[in-house]
Design an enzyme around this catalytic site. Structure first.
Site: not given
Ligand code: UT7
Length: 333
Positions: A116, A257, A287
């Site tokens: 990225c 980004h 992204n």
């Molecule tokens: O581009 C290169 C660098 N990459 C980045 O900068 C990405 C960095 N990370 C992020 O943008 C975020 O961490 C994500 C968008 C990938 C995820 O968001 P988050 O707020 O960190 O969510 P999380 O991974 O902590 O997940 C929270 C909950 C989980 O459920 P439980 O364990 O709390 O029951 C996940 O299983 O959300 C769940 N979850 C979803 N729910 C509905 C994860 N993906 C989804 C989804 N829809 N698509």
């Protein structure tokens, strides 16, 4: 800022996104997710998906758009740098395929892999080639067909990515108050285990087993990356501003980004920059890895929002880890 006699300035822009749209409703049908979750956690509403063709097509169409808009012949290009993590093949480089597609018969070129941060690193590299005085027309392209490495069964990742290509042309200027002024760039390989593609390289060459183990798709520990991305992008942008005696008021635009709207907001806040001075297109494209920053530049310039003399900061964070920020003064009328 070191003394320099020639500045590398942006003199041309082009981009391409495929027509096919995957909106959030599409993902509601294929994985357990919701439009509300995706919008509130990431800021994404839809992304573009390339159904036929590979990254060289995205890159070549962006390059052709640039040449057409600038009314310039491909013969004039000295160098083509393609930032990508989804090259058509390991070799030849996608830059070679672009060269053939657009007919840039006097160019040399290469691919650059920094995920990225790819465009930011390629931009710095291209500017250095121009500043050296050796090359006059350097095309820097950020292009990724992320849909080729996304697991559409993994709700954590599949909703995040889209396909796009965008290109800029760099040329020398003796008016050194324009163009690239300064950059801070970093890599840290200790981040290698939280965002990567496990299979396909020399570590895990493709076999039936690597396919069965789903190793040819993006693996990301989103939460772990999120924390370091917020800090990494915000801190380096802040440090670059401080180093150049800039405050939030001086900056016309932050061009971040586009991985997550919450990371973008945190970076802008740390820099003391209002949301209306932040370039955003994650809502439309998701992204697109190496294409996020140049596609923002193209769209804001074409909308008449980016003006000659504007001071802008480009900032990125990605797999590696790779991250950084560049300060440039916009040069196009
Ligand atoms: O581009 C290169 C660098 N990459 C980045 O900068 C990405 C960095 N990370 C992020 O943008 C975020 O961490 C994500 C968008 C990938 C995820 O968001 P988050 O707020 O960190 O969510 P999380 O991974 O902590 O997940 C929270 C909950 C989980 O459920 P439980 O364990 O709390 O029951 C996940 O299983 O959300 C769940 N979850 C979803 N729910 C509905 C994860 N993906 C989804 C989804 N829809 N698509």
């Amino acid at each position: 800022m070191e003394d320099k006699k020639i500045s590398a300035v942006v003199t041309g822009l082009g981009m391409y996104v495929p027509d096919r749209i995957y909106d959030n409703a599409y993902f509601e049908k294929i994985v357990d997710t919701s439009d509300e979750w995706i919008r509130s956690r990431t800021g994404i509403r839809e992304r573009r998906i390339l159904e036929n063709g590979a990254t060289s097509l995205l890159a070549s169409k962006a390059a052709e758009d640039l040449l057409k808009t600038k009314n310039m012949s491909a013969d004039e290009i000295d160098v083509i740098i393609v930032a990508t993590v989804t090259p058509d093949m390991f070799f030849p480089a996608t830059a070679c395929l672009v060269q053939e597609n657009i007919g840039a018969k006097n160019a040399w070129g290469f691919d650059l892999s920094a995920a990225c941060s790819g465009f930011l690193f390629a931009f710095q590299t291209g500017c250095s080639l121009v500043e050296s005085g050796r090359y006059k027309k350097v095309m820097v392209i950020g292009a990724d067909k992320m849909s080729s490495i996304v697991d559409y069964k993994d709700r954590n990742n599949c909703i995040l990515f889209g396909d796009a290509g965008a290109a800029i042309l760099l040329e020398p200027s003796e008016d050194i108050k324009y163009g690239l002024q300064d950059s801070l760039l970093r890599v840290d390989g200790s981040g290698k285990d939280v965002l990567y593609m496990k299979g396909g390289g020399s570590l895990n060459p493709p076999t039936h087993e690597t396919i069965d183990q789903n190793m040819h798709v993006i693996y990301q520990d989103g939460k772990a990356v999120f924390k370091v991305a917020v800090k990494g992008m915000a801190d380096i942008s802040y440090d670059l501003m401080k180093k150049n005696n800039l405050n939030g008021e001086d900056i016309a635009y932050l061009v971040p980004h586009q991985a997550n709207l919450r990371i973008i907001d945190a970076t802008a806040e740390r820099m003391g920059i209002n949301r209306d001075k932040v370039m955003i297109n994650i809502d439309k494209y998701g992204n697109t890895t190496a294409a996020t920053i140049p596609s923002c530049l193209v769209e804001y310039y074409r909308d008449g929002k980016l003006k000659k003399g504007d001071k802008i900061i480009l900032a990125a964070f990605g797999a590696g880890f790779t991250w950084g920020a560049s300060y440039l003064v916009w040069s196009m009328d």
